[in-house]
Design an enzyme around this catalytic site. Structure first.
Site, PDB file in Angstrom:
ATOM      1  N   ASP A  65      35.736  43.284  36.766  1.00 13.13           N
ATOM      2  CA  ASP A  65      35.935  44.568  37.439  1.00 13.13           C
ATOM      3  C   ASP A  65      34.810  45.544  37.075  1.00 13.13           C
ATOM      4  O   ASP A  65      33.949  45.251  36.240  1.00 13.13           O
ATOM      5  CB  ASP A  65      37.315  45.115  37.019  1.00 13.13           C
ATOM      6  CG  ASP A  65      38.000  45.854  38.147  1.00 13.13           C
ATOM      7  OD1 ASP A  65      37.300  46.341  39.060  1.00 13.13           O
ATOM      8  OD2 ASP A  65      39.241  45.975  38.116  1.00 13.13           O
ATOM      9  N   ASP A  98      40.391  48.656  46.947  1.00 11.90           N
ATOM     10  CA  ASP A  98      41.622  47.859  46.918  1.00 11.90           C
ATOM     11  C   ASP A  98      42.361  47.922  48.242  1.00 11.90           C
ATOM     12  O   ASP A  98      42.508  48.993  48.839  1.00 11.90           O
ATOM     13  CB  ASP A  98      42.545  48.359  45.807  1.00 11.90           C
ATOM     14  CG  ASP A  98      41.966  48.059  44.439  1.00 11.90           C
ATOM     15  OD1 ASP A  98      40.826  47.545  44.367  1.00 11.90           O
ATOM     16  OD2 ASP A  98      42.648  48.338  43.445  1.00 11.90           O
TER      17      ASP A  98
HETATM   18  C1  GLA Z   1      40.613  47.470  40.388  1.00 11.66           C
HETATM   19  C2  GLA Z   1      40.462  46.185  41.200  1.00 11.66           C
HETATM   20  C3  GLA Z   1      41.838  45.592  41.485  1.00 11.66           C
HETATM   21  C4  GLA Z   1      42.573  45.332  40.193  1.00 11.66           C
HETATM   22  C5  GLA Z   1      42.665  46.623  39.388  1.00 11.66           C
HETATM   23  C6  GLA Z   1      43.196  46.413  37.987  1.00 11.66           C
HETATM   24  O1  GLA Z   1      41.207  48.470  41.123  1.00 11.66           O
HETATM   25  O2  GLA Z   1      39.787  46.455  42.387  1.00 11.66           O
HETATM   26  O3  GLA Z   1      41.705  44.408  42.238  1.00 11.66           O
HETATM   27  O4  GLA Z   1      41.920  44.328  39.464  1.00 11.66           O
HETATM   28  O5  GLA Z   1      41.374  47.204  39.225  1.00 11.66           O
HETATM   29  O6  GLA Z   1      43.300  47.636  37.334  1.00 11.66           O
END
Ligand code: GLA
Length: 580
Positions: free
Chosen positions: A192, A257
């Site tokens: 990430d 996301d």
């Molecule tokens: C980010 C990523 C997600 C997930 C969250 C975890 O937002 O894009 O896919 O892994 O972190 O906190």
């Protein structure tokens, strides 16, 4: 739902009876006409080299966020097997953020909570991630883990992500952590970018350093770690992420996301999916020139089966991911799938399109009216093309795909299979039309006769347009010669301008036992790393496929192959598909 065009109806019977004769005659004419560009046989005789397909699996984040633990992973693993998902190719069980609370021992080794990750069998020690990995492997599946490129993961920064978890990133510990993941037995790692973002790090630099750490961990353990880059499209990863690890297969997120943000107090399994988010991530994930030879754009984990989507929307979501050749990582709670959702997730024809070994992304080939779109991509089987007739408007409409728009010979009939209806619809001449309901799509595979590609020999390109490159003998090449690139040697093809995006086959030789890479630069755009897997010690010719977008204003389209290192493939020719 499907209606054939009047023209198709009238011609169908006639063409069925005369198709074979006509196709033979047309083929004979083509094979005997020597175009100024083509040489030898009209189509490549080389063997098609399959690309590593995009990963398929499950991830904990969309449904369980930071509440992930051993019990949940055990249940999801069992559900992946009992739902039939494993049988159709889903294999990764990916543990996302929340597995680790940020503690290390004095030597910097990760310490995990022993209640969250208990022993699962006699002889195991609580607090070892290898316990859950062994369980996943025993089910015949593969295991994935998560970290951040910066000092802390997203749950430390997000105000609404529950109790803050500092230092859950791998910065300063890249070699140590990735070696640990490989030693625990993990097969996949998602990295990430929350820490990296807050610290203003450069993602291309950080992820290249991580790829190096992954390579070293793989060397030390002999264990493969699939690399998933998650920086939400920041600084356009499609321009630097393909092949960033040298010869690793990898994927990179192209957007934020897909799932709505969680609220600290909300229970797990309470997040909602919307079709708007599905479309947003689909649109932002389209970078076909970067998706090739085992490297994939990642529009995020799917929401099929999560609260908020209707049956039609679940099917549409799956169609959009499959036509894109996107990773199929399911975010729903697998213990709660309905029969319909299970059927959507396990449809073999739809999965076959997603996993097709040509490994290319669809391109939009037509949009006759705003919102009425035709997406298409060639498949590995000659003459086969996946087509999505997508109606993004609020009224039902007819959408037509013409053979010429997808590189098929309009004078040859093509058969159409509706994938969701699991029905062969018969043969059609030159085009296929379907009535598509509002906010829905028809997903089909069309088999026809590919238009003859325009083929350009590397030895011809060499005469005028290359730096230091020399032809070398190649017994199995059509003209007995190929051109090695690498070191100071580059090879440039100058071909007639391309007015629209085109798929290009590259015939090459790699006599080594490992994949080699080379950079491909089109019309002065940013280059992309292309992977050339081994073709055999005897110097057989292999073929891979990429998509190129030419600069519309140039009078000649230029494709340059180069490589900084010494070992690189020899190029025999390139062929622009669907050209004639
Ligand atoms: C980010 C990523 C997600 C997930 C969250 C975890 O937002 O894009 O896919 O892994 O972190 O906190």
């Amino acid at each position: 739902m499907i209606s054939q065009s009047i023209k198709a109806k009238m011609l169908k019977r006639f063409l069925l009876s005369t198709a074979a004769t006509a196709a033979l005659f047309v083929g004979f004419l083509f094979l005997n006409s020597e175009s100024h560009r083509a040489f030898g046989a009209a189509t490549s005789h080389a063997k098609s080299i399959p690309a590593t397909p995009p990963p398929m699996g499950w991830s904990s984040w969309n449904s369980f966020s930071n509440t992930i633990n051993s019990e949940i992973v055990v249940q999801q693993t069992n559900a992946m097997v009992s739902s039939g998902m494993k049988n159709v190719g889903y294999q990764y069980i990916n543990i996302d953020e929340g597995w680790w609370l940020g503690q290390r021992d004095p030597d910097g080794n990760i310490i995990v909570d022993s209640k969250q990750w208990p022993a699962l069998k006699p002889g195991e020690h609580a607090g070892e991630m290898s316990n859950i990995v062994r369980f996943i492997h025993a089910a015949g599946l593969k295991a994935g883990i998560y970290t951040d490129a910066g000092e802390s993961g997203c749950s430390f920064y997000g105000p609404d992500l529950g109790p803050p978890m500092p230092h859950t990133g791998s910065e300063g510990h890249y070699d140590q952590d990735f070696l640990q993941f490989a030693r625990w037995g993990f097969d996949y790692v998602k990295v990430d970018w929350c820490g990296g973002d807050h610290e203003n790090l450069d993602p291309a630099v950080q992820y290249a350093a991580i790829a190096g750490a992954i390579r070293r961990a793989e060397k030390l353990t002999g264990h493969r770690l699939y690399f998933s880059i998650c920086n939400w499209g920041n600084k356009s990863p499609w321009t630097w992420a393909p092949g960033i690890g040298g010869v690793e297969a990898d994927i990179w997120r192209t957007s934020g996301d897909i799932v709505d943000p969680i609220v600290a107090s909300a229970p797990p399994n309470s997040r909602h999916a919307t079709i708007k988010a599905v479309f947003d991530n689909f649109d932002r994930g389209i970078h076909p020139a970067a998706q090739h030879t085992g490297f994939y754009n990642d529009p995020d984990m799917m929401m099929v089966g999560m609260p908020g989507l209707s049956g039609v929307e679940n099917r549409l979501h799956m169609s959009l991911w499959a036509i894109s050749g996107a990773p199929l990582i399911v975010g729903a709670d697998l213990t709660k799938l309905t029969k319909t959702t299970r059927e959507i997730l396990t449809n073999p024809d739809v999965i076959a399109v997603d996993q097709d070994s040509l490994g290319v992304q669809a391109i939009k080939v037509a949009e006759p009216q705003p919102g009425l779109q035709v997406w298409a991509r060639p498949l590995a089987t000659q003459g086969a093309h996946a087509v999505l007739l997508l109606n993004r408007t609020s009224a039902a409409a007819e959408i037509t795909v013409s053979w010429s728009a997808i590189g098929l010979d309009p004078s040859s009939p093509g058969s159409v299979k509706d994938l969701w209806a699991a029905k062969d619809l018969g043969f059609f001449s030159s085009a296929f039309t379907a009535t598509v309901p509002a906010n829905d799509a028809v997903f089909a595979v069309i088999h026809g006769t590919d238009l003859r590609p325009a083929r350009y020999a590397a030895v011809s390109a060499l005469d005028q347009h290359s730096e230091g490159a020399k032809p070398e003998a190649c017994r199995q090449c059509s003209r007995g010669r190929a051109v090695a690139v690498g070191g100071q040697k580059s090879l440039t093809f100058k071909i007639p301008p391309l007015t629209k995006p085109a798929f290009v086959q590259i015939d090459y030789i790699n006599r080594t036992s490992h994949p080699l890479s080379a950079q491909l630069k089109v019309d002065g755009q940013l280059p992309t790393n292309v992977l050339f897997p081994p073709t055999g010690g005897a110097g057989e010719v292999g073929v891979i496929t990429v998509e190129i977008e030419s600069n519309a204003t140039v009078s000649r389209c230029e494709l340059t192959f180069s490589y900084e290192g010494a070992a690189s493939p020899s190029i025999e020719s390139i062929s622009v598909l669907g050209a004639h």
